[in-house]
Design a protein around this motif. Sequence first.
Motif, short mmCIF file in Angstrom:
data_model
loop_
_atom_site.label_atom_id
_atom_site.label_comp_id
_atom_site.label_asym_id
_atom_site.label_seq_id
_atom_site.Cartn_x
_atom_site.Cartn_y
_atom_site.Cartn_z
N VAL A 1 -26.00 -46.59 -7.19
CA VAL A 1 -24.58 -46.35 -7.43
C VAL A 1 -23.88 -46.30 -6.08
N SER A 2 -23.14 -47.36 -5.77
CA SER A 2 -22.41 -47.44 -4.51
C SER A 2 -20.92 -47.25 -4.77
N PRO A 3 -20.27 -46.30 -4.11
CA PRO A 3 -18.84 -46.08 -4.33
C PRO A 3 -18.02 -47.34 -4.10
N GLY A 4 -17.14 -47.62 -5.06
CA GLY A 4 -16.26 -48.77 -4.94
C GLY A 4 -16.89 -50.10 -5.26
N GLN A 5 -18.16 -50.11 -5.69
CA GLN A 5 -18.88 -51.34 -6.01
C GLN A 5 -19.44 -51.26 -7.42
N PRO A 6 -19.50 -52.39 -8.13
CA PRO A 6 -20.07 -52.35 -9.48
C PRO A 6 -21.55 -52.01 -9.46
N ILE A 7 -22.00 -51.30 -10.47
CA ILE A 7 -23.43 -50.97 -10.57
C ILE A 7 -24.24 -52.22 -10.90
N PHE A 8 -23.74 -53.02 -11.82
CA PHE A 8 -24.45 -54.24 -12.21
C PHE A 8 -24.34 -55.26 -11.08
N PRO A 9 -25.43 -55.89 -10.67
CA PRO A 9 -25.39 -56.82 -9.54
C PRO A 9 -24.57 -58.07 -9.85
N VAL A 10 -23.70 -58.45 -8.90
CA VAL A 10 -22.87 -59.65 -9.04
C VAL A 10 -22.98 -60.46 -7.75
N PRO A 11 -22.83 -61.78 -7.82
CA PRO A 11 -22.89 -62.61 -6.60
C PRO A 11 -21.79 -62.24 -5.62
N ASP A 12 -22.08 -62.35 -4.32
CA ASP A 12 -21.13 -61.97 -3.28
C ASP A 12 -19.86 -62.81 -3.32
N ARG B 1 -15.47 -63.12 -7.76
CA ARG B 1 -14.52 -62.04 -7.99
C ARG B 1 -15.03 -61.17 -9.14
N TRP B 2 -14.90 -59.87 -9.01
CA TRP B 2 -15.43 -58.97 -10.02
C TRP B 2 -14.47 -57.82 -10.29
N ALA B 3 -14.71 -57.16 -11.39
CA ALA B 3 -14.00 -55.93 -11.75
C ALA B 3 -14.97 -55.08 -12.56
N TYR B 4 -14.86 -53.77 -12.41
CA TYR B 4 -15.67 -52.90 -13.26
C TYR B 4 -14.80 -51.76 -13.77
N TRP B 5 -15.07 -51.37 -15.02
CA TRP B 5 -14.33 -50.30 -15.68
C TRP B 5 -15.29 -49.18 -16.03
N VAL B 6 -14.85 -47.96 -15.76
CA VAL B 6 -15.67 -46.79 -16.07
C VAL B 6 -14.98 -45.96 -17.16
N TYR B 7 -15.74 -45.62 -18.18
CA TYR B 7 -15.28 -44.73 -19.25
C TYR B 7 -16.12 -43.45 -19.18
N VAL B 8 -15.47 -42.36 -18.88
CA VAL B 8 -16.18 -41.10 -18.66
C VAL B 8 -16.80 -40.56 -19.95
N HIS B 9 -16.05 -40.60 -21.04
CA HIS B 9 -16.49 -39.95 -22.28
C HIS B 9 -17.14 -40.91 -23.28
N ASP C 1 -20.22 -42.51 -24.49
CA ASP C 1 -21.67 -42.33 -24.35
C ASP C 1 -22.02 -41.56 -23.08
N GLU C 2 -21.21 -40.55 -22.76
CA GLU C 2 -21.42 -39.69 -21.59
C GLU C 2 -21.38 -40.46 -20.27
N GLY C 3 -20.79 -41.62 -20.29
CA GLY C 3 -20.65 -42.41 -19.07
C GLY C 3 -21.06 -43.85 -19.30
N THR C 4 -20.09 -44.78 -19.22
CA THR C 4 -20.37 -46.19 -19.46
C THR C 4 -19.56 -47.02 -18.47
N GLU C 5 -20.18 -48.07 -17.98
CA GLU C 5 -19.49 -48.99 -17.05
C GLU C 5 -19.62 -50.42 -17.55
N PHE C 6 -18.50 -51.12 -17.59
CA PHE C 6 -18.47 -52.53 -17.95
C PHE C 6 -18.15 -53.34 -16.70
N THR C 7 -18.88 -54.43 -16.49
CA THR C 7 -18.68 -55.27 -15.31
C THR C 7 -18.24 -56.66 -15.75
N PHE C 8 -17.19 -57.16 -15.10
CA PHE C 8 -16.62 -58.47 -15.42
C PHE C 8 -16.61 -59.33 -14.15
N VAL C 9 -16.73 -60.63 -14.33
CA VAL C 9 -16.64 -61.56 -13.20
C VAL C 9 -15.71 -62.70 -13.55
#
Length: 369
Positions: free
Chosen positions: A178-189, A192-200, A202-210
């Motif tokens: 878990v790197s601050p400001g970076q998506p958890i799921f690996p993406v090519p350098d 362009r990417w975006a990630y969304w975090v939902y706190v509540h 499933d007690e924490g979920t992140e979606f990653t888009f490219v």
Amino acid sequence: MKYGMVCMGLLFVCWGLGYAEEDVLKNPVLIQAIQAQQERDFETAQMLFDQYIADLPEAEQALYIDISRIAPLADVRLCQQAEAGEMKVMLDRFWNRVDPSPLTRANERQLEHYRRVAYARAHFGQGQFPWDDRGEVYVRFGAPDHVGMSGDIQIEQDRDVQDARQNFVNKKRVSLVVSPGQPIFPVPDVTRWAYWVYVHLDEGTEFTFVSRFKRSVYEFASVPEGLDVSLTSDLMAYQSQVILRDISSRKPSIYQVDFADLPIDFFYYPASFRGIDNQTRLEIYYGLPASEMARLPVNEKTDRIMMDRGVALFDSTWVAVARISDQMTFDMPSEQQVLEGAFVPGVLSFDRHPGLHYLAFQVRDVVSG
């Protein structure tokens, strides 16, 4: 408004009419509807949203009517199997069941669905109808608690967001960093990417888009190529489309009631008796702690309590069969009585034919809202 299922042929109708996604949030009726919803004037918002949707091309209307992204599978199947004339009845039953305030003329959950659909069309519909994968998530779960983008790095400052990301990693077998400001799921350098975090969620979920090739369309990030079979298999559990499918099967959508600023603790009990003409007499006894109610000053010696109260009754298929509401005024108990636990008692009663019914009982403090 026409009710029916969306078919592929309708997609070309929408584009052919020139109803572009950038025009969505420029519509004055829609702007007023969203503003009324934000100001909690829900009845006005309902009227304006209905007016806006009724004037849309048929393919656009279908996006607002469709409940397949937010409803349990059983409800979706009922709608799919319904005849054209029964579709509206099935939809009304679903919206009645999820209405968080059934005594009002507006359905706040439905309004939020309309707003999310409009937002997804306007912000995630560039280049793909009706929207890209971000829209699929947004319509179901609303705005994320944190958004990070390759062109706008946002370090997570909120502890709840930080914990949610760590919880997301801990749920799976493979350990990702878990790197601050970076998506958890690996993406090519170079992507362009975006990630969304939902706190509540499933007690924490992140979606990653490219987004590839400088397109405006964002899709769920896929597992990078060239990994060994074991790691590829482990990473698939983190793929956003897999996560979305899993969560949606258990929890089709998220909606938090946000219009009750001061929830009131109150207690009620329904009792039924034999009535006249083979009917059932239903009586609902309730009590509200006086300490929960806001005071309305009348003069130097007198304060009063004002409250709206009511009950909605639905039959076994969630068709509304009775609604009773009124407003009551009481003299406020003294400070000493409040300290001693005074409460405001009441009873609502009416007659109905016997059978299985669902009951919604609601009390609103007029002074505080």
